[in-house]
Design an enzyme around this catalytic site. Structure first.
Site, mmCIF file in Angstrom:
data_model
loop_
_atom_site.group_PDB
_atom_site.id
_atom_site.type_symbol
_atom_site.label_atom_id
_atom_site.label_comp_id
_atom_site.label_asym_id
_atom_site.label_seq_id
_atom_site.Cartn_x
_atom_site.Cartn_y
_atom_site.Cartn_z
ATOM 1 N N TYR A 5 -2.217 80.733 -62.697
ATOM 2 C CA TYR A 5 -1.691 79.371 -62.843
ATOM 3 C C TYR A 5 -1.020 78.873 -61.566
ATOM 4 O O TYR A 5 -1.081 77.676 -61.252
ATOM 5 C CB TYR A 5 -0.753 79.276 -64.062
ATOM 6 N N ASN B 195 -6.569 67.954 -70.235
ATOM 7 C CA ASN B 195 -6.248 68.497 -68.913
ATOM 8 C C ASN B 195 -4.767 68.810 -68.787
ATOM 9 O O ASN B 195 -3.922 68.120 -69.351
ATOM 10 C CB ASN B 195 -6.671 67.521 -67.823
ATOM 11 N N VAL B 196 -4.497 69.818 -67.989
ATOM 12 C CA VAL B 196 -3.101 70.186 -67.755
ATOM 13 C C VAL B 196 -2.601 69.594 -66.437
ATOM 14 O O VAL B 196 -1.438 69.760 -66.086
ATOM 15 C CB VAL B 196 -2.920 71.730 -67.779
ATOM 16 N N HIS C 268 -3.050 70.109 -74.226
ATOM 17 C CA HIS C 268 -3.035 71.519 -73.837
ATOM 18 C C HIS C 268 -1.921 71.869 -72.862
ATOM 19 O O HIS C 268 -1.996 72.892 -72.185
ATOM 20 C CB HIS C 268 -4.404 71.916 -73.267
ATOM 21 N N GLY D 231 -15.771 63.145 -69.578
ATOM 22 C CA GLY D 231 -15.769 64.460 -68.938
ATOM 23 C C GLY D 231 -15.333 65.611 -69.822
ATOM 24 O O GLY D 231 -14.628 66.500 -69.367
#
Ligand code: NAD
Length: 227
Positions: free
Chosen positions: A49, A83-84, A100, A166
């Site tokens: 991450y 998306n993060v 998320h 997307g």
């Protein structure tokens, strides 16, 4: 309402899930993004991450993100993103719900209500919350519940226009949101690939990348709704 997935940020240089899905330092992404991985090897999960966060800080919103922000001039736009990254916020969208989690935030591994902004790109072992517990990335891992789904389903059930950009619509429960759209809502899908929406209804397909696709969508929505 606009549901976005990894493809939304591809033109910003962030890889989609499928592109990342191969081996990453000998691990499958689905094996790094799980509670079990965190138990087994937290350093590796942090590194994974940290690397994503570093890339994000070097990235910018693309034409597609900016196009969705521009839609706010004409419509009440609610973004729901898988998306993060924070590229929708940086492009200027005012209502963004993250299904998320958010890469630039950390949370306590003992108390999920303790969430903090991360300064810079690195979250380290030993960084702890105010109660002394290790901080983990504030992301939803495979196998974890998606607390924002309740709010997302409510928003979807009130949408007049439901757009997907997307997303391969493979990752549930997010992919099921399109099923909550009212019968009279218009459904739109932007993706360069031939994605199948899991609904038995007419969907307007714009088979383009996000940047070009959002431009075409905007033109067609302004025509259709006489703006
Ligand atoms: P996915 O990788 O399963 O699907 C991506 C979709 O984007 C595909 O259908 C692909 O054809 C399409 N695509 C590729 N390039 C595109 C472009 N330029 N414009 C528009 N579409 C394009 O992604 P998903 O459905 O979002 O599910 C994967 C999971 O991985 C999600 O939970 C997401 O949170 C996570 N993820 C997030 C990021 C991020 O935050 N930027 C990046 C990778 C993965």
């Amino acid at each position: 309402m606009v549901l976005t997935g990894a493809g939304m940020s591809a033109e910003s240089g962030l890889r989609t899930f499928r592109e990342m899905g191969g081996l990453w330092e000998e691990y499958d992404v689905t094996e790094v993004a799980t509670p079990e991985a965190w138990e087994r090897d937290p350093e590796l999960v942090q590194r994974f991450y940290n690397e994503r966060r570093k890339q994000l800080l070097e990235s910018e919103p693309n034409k597609g993100h900016r196009g969705l922000a521009g839609l706010e001039k004409y419509f009440d736009v609610q973004i729901i993103t898988q998306n993060v990254d924070d590229l929708h916020e940086r492009a200027g969208n005012s209502k963004v719900l993250h299904l998320h989690g958010e890469l630039r935030k950390a949370r306590s591994s003992a108390d999920p209500n303790l969430v903090y902004e991360i300064e810079g790109w690195e979250l380290k072992m030993g960084d702890s919350c105010e109660k002394g517990s290790q901080l983990r990335p504030h992301v939803v891992w495979f196998g974890e519940p998606v607390p924002a789904m309740v709010e997302a389903a409510q928003i979807a059930s009130e949408a007049d226009i439901f757009v997907v950009v997307g997303s391969s619509l493979n990752v549930y429960p997010a992919a099921g949101l399109i099923g909550y759209a009212p019968q009279n809502a218009s459904l739109w899908l932007i993706d360069p690939e031939n994605v199948m929406a899991p609904v038995n209804r007419h969907v307007e397909i714009i088979q383009e990348k996000a940047g070009k696709g959002v431009e075409l969508l905007t033109r067609r929505l302004l025509d259709k709704y006489g703006k």
